[in-house]
Design an enzyme around this catalytic site. Structure first.
Site, PDB file in Angstrom:
ATOM      1  N   ARG A   1       0.843  -1.210   0.000  1.00 31.80           N
ATOM      2  CA  ARG A   1       0.000   0.000   0.000  1.00 31.80           C
ATOM      3  C   ARG A   1       0.877   1.258   0.000  1.00 31.80           C
ATOM      4  O   ARG A   1       2.115   1.164   0.002  1.00 31.80           O
ATOM      5  CB  ARG A   1      -0.905  -0.005   1.230  1.00 31.80           C
ATOM      6  CG  ARG A   1      -0.104   0.093   2.522  1.00 31.80           C
ATOM      7  CD  ARG A   1      -0.999   0.043   3.736  1.00 31.80           C
ATOM      8  NE  ARG A   1      -0.358   0.693   4.864  1.00 31.80           N
ATOM      9  CZ  ARG A   1      -0.696   0.505   6.131  1.00 31.80           C
ATOM     10  NH1 ARG A   1      -1.678  -0.318   6.418  1.00 31.80           N
ATOM     11  NH2 ARG A   1      -0.080   1.150   7.088  1.00 31.80           N
ATOM     12  N   GLY A   2       0.229   2.408   0.024  1.00 30.77           N
ATOM     13  CA  GLY A   2       0.904   3.693   0.219  1.00 30.77           C
ATOM     14  C   GLY A   2       2.037   3.953  -0.772  1.00 30.77           C
ATOM     15  O   GLY A   2       1.928   3.682  -1.974  1.00 30.77           O
ATOM     16  N   ILE A   3       3.113   4.471  -0.242  1.00 31.75           N
ATOM     17  CA  ILE A   3       4.252   4.865  -1.081  1.00 31.75           C
ATOM     18  C   ILE A   3       4.857   3.644  -1.785  1.00 31.75           C
ATOM     19  O   ILE A   3       5.232   3.709  -2.954  1.00 31.75           O
ATOM     20  CB  ILE A   3       5.304   5.599  -0.220  1.00 31.75           C
ATOM     21  CG1 ILE A   3       4.714   6.935   0.294  1.00 31.75           C
ATOM     22  CG2 ILE A   3       6.588   5.848  -0.996  1.00 31.75           C
ATOM     23  CD1 ILE A   3       5.588   7.678   1.299  1.00 31.75           C
TER      24      ILE A   3
ATOM     25  N   TYR B   1      11.632   7.038  15.546  1.00 34.54           N
ATOM     26  CA  TYR B   1      11.499   7.117  14.081  1.00 34.54           C
ATOM     27  C   TYR B   1      12.617   7.986  13.480  1.00 34.54           C
ATOM     28  O   TYR B   1      13.271   7.595  12.509  1.00 34.54           O
ATOM     29  CB  TYR B   1      10.126   7.708  13.764  1.00 34.54           C
ATOM     30  CG  TYR B   1       9.779   7.793  12.301  1.00 34.54           C
ATOM     31  CD1 TYR B   1       9.436   6.645  11.577  1.00 34.54           C
ATOM     32  CD2 TYR B   1       9.761   9.015  11.628  1.00 34.54           C
ATOM     33  CE1 TYR B   1       9.085   6.724  10.235  1.00 34.54           C
ATOM     34  CE2 TYR B   1       9.415   9.100  10.289  1.00 34.54           C
ATOM     35  CZ  TYR B   1       9.079   7.952   9.596  1.00 34.54           C
ATOM     36  OH  TYR B   1       8.737   8.030   8.261  1.00 34.54           O
TER      37      TYR B   1
ATOM     38  N   GLY C   1       8.359   0.672   6.403  1.00 33.23           N
ATOM     39  CA  GLY C   1       8.672   1.480   7.587  1.00 33.23           C
ATOM     40  C   GLY C   1       7.460   1.528   8.495  1.00 33.23           C
ATOM     41  O   GLY C   1       6.325   1.356   8.049  1.00 33.23           O
TER      42      GLY C   1
ATOM     43  N   LEU D   1       9.652  10.621  24.400  1.00 33.63           N
ATOM     44  CA  LEU D   1      10.655   9.654  24.865  1.00 33.63           C
ATOM     45  C   LEU D   1      10.339   9.085  26.254  1.00 33.63           C
ATOM     46  O   LEU D   1      10.434   7.873  26.475  1.00 33.63           O
ATOM     47  CB  LEU D   1      12.032  10.332  24.853  1.00 33.63           C
ATOM     48  CG  LEU D   1      13.230   9.460  25.171  1.00 33.63           C
ATOM     49  CD1 LEU D   1      13.324   8.271  24.218  1.00 33.63           C
ATOM     50  CD2 LEU D   1      14.518  10.297  25.081  1.00 33.63           C
TER      51      LEU D   1
HETATM   52  P1  NAD Z   1       2.491   2.597   5.130  1.00 32.98           P
HETATM   53  O1  NAD Z   1       2.338   2.303   6.570  1.00 32.98           O
HETATM   54  O2  NAD Z   1       1.265   2.945   4.351  1.00 32.98           O
HETATM   55  O3  NAD Z   1       3.219   1.391   4.384  1.00 32.98           O
HETATM   56  C1  NAD Z   1       4.337   0.738   4.932  1.00 32.98           C
HETATM   57  C2  NAD Z   1       4.330  -0.696   4.455  1.00 32.98           C
HETATM   58  O4  NAD Z   1       5.455  -1.347   5.067  1.00 32.98           O
HETATM   59  C3  NAD Z   1       3.065  -1.453   4.897  1.00 32.98           C
HETATM   60  O5  NAD Z   1       2.470  -2.103   3.810  1.00 32.98           O
HETATM   61  C4  NAD Z   1       3.593  -2.431   5.929  1.00 32.98           C
HETATM   62  O6  NAD Z   1       2.857  -3.650   6.006  1.00 32.98           O
HETATM   63  C5  NAD Z   1       5.037  -2.641   5.465  1.00 32.98           C
HETATM   64  N1  NAD Z   1       5.852  -3.173   6.544  1.00 32.98           N
HETATM   65  C6  NAD Z   1       5.909  -2.731   7.825  1.00 32.98           C
HETATM   66  N2  NAD Z   1       6.688  -3.539   8.561  1.00 32.98           N
HETATM   67  C7  NAD Z   1       7.158  -4.505   7.727  1.00 32.98           C
HETATM   68  C8  NAD Z   1       8.004  -5.636   7.912  1.00 32.98           C
HETATM   69  N3  NAD Z   1       8.499  -5.961   9.108  1.00 32.98           N
HETATM   70  N4  NAD Z   1       8.267  -6.423   6.851  1.00 32.98           N
HETATM   71  C9  NAD Z   1       7.744  -6.124   5.624  1.00 32.98           C
HETATM   72  N5  NAD Z   1       6.932  -5.072   5.405  1.00 32.98           N
HETATM   73  C10 NAD Z   1       6.638  -4.269   6.436  1.00 32.98           C
HETATM   74  O7  NAD Z   1       3.586   3.761   5.051  1.00 32.98           O
HETATM   75  P2  NAD Z   1       3.874   4.856   3.906  1.00 32.98           P
HETATM   76  O8  NAD Z   1       3.282   6.141   4.344  1.00 32.98           O
HETATM   77  O9  NAD Z   1       3.540   4.337   2.565  1.00 32.98           O
HETATM   78  O10 NAD Z   1       5.456   5.009   4.062  1.00 32.98           O
HETATM   79  C11 NAD Z   1       6.381   4.267   3.300  1.00 32.98           C
HETATM   80  C12 NAD Z   1       7.783   4.695   3.707  1.00 32.98           C
HETATM   81  O11 NAD Z   1       7.908   6.109   3.565  1.00 32.98           O
HETATM   82  C13 NAD Z   1       8.112   4.397   5.169  1.00 32.98           C
HETATM   83  O12 NAD Z   1       9.459   4.006   5.282  1.00 32.98           O
HETATM   84  C14 NAD Z   1       7.880   5.740   5.850  1.00 32.98           C
HETATM   85  O13 NAD Z   1       8.605   5.855   7.032  1.00 32.98           O
HETATM   86  C15 NAD Z   1       8.362   6.685   4.772  1.00 32.98           C
HETATM   87  N6  NAD Z   1       7.832   8.050   4.888  1.00 32.98           N
HETATM   88  C16 NAD Z   1       6.501   8.327   4.745  1.00 32.98           C
HETATM   89  C17 NAD Z   1       6.055   9.645   4.828  1.00 32.98           C
HETATM   90  C18 NAD Z   1       4.610  10.030   4.651  1.00 32.98           C
HETATM   91  O14 NAD Z   1       4.291  11.223   4.691  1.00 32.98           O
HETATM   92  N7  NAD Z   1       3.705   9.084   4.456  1.00 32.98           N
HETATM   93  C19 NAD Z   1       6.975  10.672   5.086  1.00 32.98           C
HETATM   94  C20 NAD Z   1       8.318  10.352   5.231  1.00 32.98           C
HETATM   95  C21 NAD Z   1       8.740   9.033   5.110  1.00 32.98           C
END
Ligand code: NAD
Length: 438
Positions: free
Chosen positions: A208-210, A344, A281, A288
């Site tokens: 999903r997502g990014i 984080y 992620g 903290l």
């Molecule tokens: P999201 O929560 O929608 O998607 C993250 C995906 O990672 C999920 O599908 C989840 O199941 C998978 N995942 C988590 N733990 C896992 C594991 N142990 N093994 C395999 N898969 C695992 O998050 P997102 O918003 O799409 O973010 C994607 C990345 O971008 C992340 O690293 C996040 O930290 C980074 N990020 C996001 C934003 C934002 O604004 N959304 C900003 C900065 C950075």
């Protein structure tokens, strides 16, 4: 999630109020579409990069060469500036034309990395370019962007993929960045629109997502994509992989045997991977003093240690093909820090450390490793934020809006490009020039 304020600000009544009250005015960003053409580009400056840049620009499909067309991009070669007095060349080139730049226009300044300059005077002038570009990024508005590209001596011919990315709608939400290009053998693709044909890419967190957007863009670029996510996300994962005609791989990256299983999967199914994107992620936000140990360690484990373990096995067992690419997803939180996110931000700053610490060793094998640091991206994660925090995140950047997952994905596709071999050890923010950590 829809940005209701942006929709309102673009309506008739909204436009009036936004202008009258001086409210944030989020422009409609120009994003990449197939067959995208570049607008007229004005090239200035007279250093060692002017000629190679002209050669590249001449090859691009340019729309509207007519005299009435407003300039879509201003590219200036500042590599010939060897002292502070020479910085006036920036003023002379940009002052007469900057106000006529088209909406969603592009400003690109090319320079020499200060650390490679032969005199302190030259290094000083080249370093000064950062302040110029970052200020221009904040001034141009209307969806335009400004970037500084430091090109090392000998890397003049390695800039094409970067210029193409920065000039196009693919870099819609990237602004105020400093990119470094080093010498590299450039693998020029047969088709610039499908540079990853015949290549295999693995994307973690792709359900999903990014991650799903990264998988989709890499597929569009021609790659066969292996979409990896936890077994609990299996249904979404299969849907994404099926839609893209890719492969679903259920794997919890924190499992003790995850690196081994991944290595065996690559070796038996694909021999090697060409692109590995560490996107998975998690967040476990708490200040903290209120954070329990499990919340701390889960975030460090998924976001940072899993990347280290996987990189170790990829490199130890030569599982990345020649000209292979590793791209890690960090975060602006890893640069600026964030209240309630010590775990984080530590993990995401660690990702930057990992990229910078391993870039040299990776380059010796003909591979690259880079990171993207997204700012506020419209996803489920940001939709769940309290409304004031969310609105702050959306507006406190030069675009006055959040980015989309596709903006992060396009940036990763540029770093994954076979012709981006000179781009190594970079951390590129996809944040619309966020004020956080700027
Ligand atoms: P999201 O929560 O929608 O998607 C993250 C995906 O990672 C999920 O599908 C989840 O199941 C998978 N995942 C988590 N733990 C896992 C594991 N142990 N093994 C395999 N898969 C695992 O998050 P997102 O918003 O799409 O973010 C994607 C990345 O971008 C992340 O690293 C996040 O930290 C980074 N990020 C996001 C934003 C934002 O604004 N959304 C900003 C900065 C950075």
């Amino acid at each position: 999630m829809t940005d209701r304020y942006a929709s309102f600000a673009r309506s008739g009544a909204g436009r009036f109020l936004v202008k009258r009250l001086g409210l944030p005015d989020p422009p409609r960003l120009r994003r990449y579409e197939q067959g995208d053409e570049f607008g007229p580009v004005a090239l200035g400056g007279a250093g060692r990069l002017a000629e190679p840049s002209r050669h590249i620009l001449d090859k691009l499909p340019v729309a509207g060469r007519g005299a009435e067309e407003r300039t879509a991009a201003l590219v200036f070669d500042a590599s010939g500036i060897t002292g502070s007095a020479g910085l006036s060349a920036l003023y002379e080139f940009f002052h007469p034309v900057i106000r006529s730049l088209r909406p969603c226009g592009r400003v690109i300044v090319l320079g020499s990395p200060p650390e490679l300059c032969t005199s302190a005077r030259e290094a000083t002038a080249q370093r000064a370019l950062e302040g110029f570009v970052r200020s221009v990024g904040k001034e141009v508005g209307r969806g335009s962007t400004a970037q500084l590209v430091y090109v090392a001596p000998g890397a003049e011919e390695a800039t094409e993929s970067t210029l193409r990315f920065l000039l196009s709608g693919r870099s819609a939400y990237v602004s105020g960045q400093v990119i470094r290009i080093g010498p590299a053998t450039v693998d020029v693709p047969d088709d610039w629109d499908q540079p990853l044909v015949g290549k295999t890419a693995i994307v973690t967190g792709a359900a999903r997502g990014i991650g799903a957007a990264i998988a989709a863009v890499l597929t569009r670029e021609g790659a066969h994509v292996v979409c990896l996510d936890v077994p609990a996300a299996g249904e979404d994962l299969s849907r994404v992989a099926n839609e893209l005609k890719g492969t679903a791989l259920q794997l919890d990256l924190t499992a003790g045997d995850a690196p081994r299983r991944l290595a065996d999967f690559i070796a038996t199914r694909h021999v090697h991977a060409d692109v590995f994107v560490h996107n998975a992620g998690i967040t476990r936000d708490k200040t903290l003093g209120r954070m329990d140990e499990a919340q701390w360690s889960a975030v460090i484990d998924v976001n940072l240690e899993s990347q280290e373990r996987i990189n170790d096995v990829l490199l130890a067992e030569n599982l990345l093909g020649g000209n292979g690419r590793i791209v890690s997803v960090s975060s602006v939180a890893g640069i600026a820090g964030n209240r309630g996110q010590t775990n984080y931000a530590t993990s995401k700053a660690g990702v930057i450390g990992l990229v910078q610490a391993t870039a040299g060793a990776v380059a010796e094998r003909g591979l690259t490793i880079n990171a993207v640091a997204p700012g506020f991206i419209e996803t489920r994660m940001t939709a769940a934020m309290p409304v004031f925090v969310r609105e702050g995140g959306r507006r406190l950047n030069s675009m006055s809006q959040g980015g989309l997952p596709v903006d992060v994905a396009e940036t990763i596709a540029w770093l994954a490009h076979p012709a981006s071999g000179g781009v190594n050890g970079n951390v590129v923010r996809v944040c619309g020039q966020s004020l956080l950590g700027a």
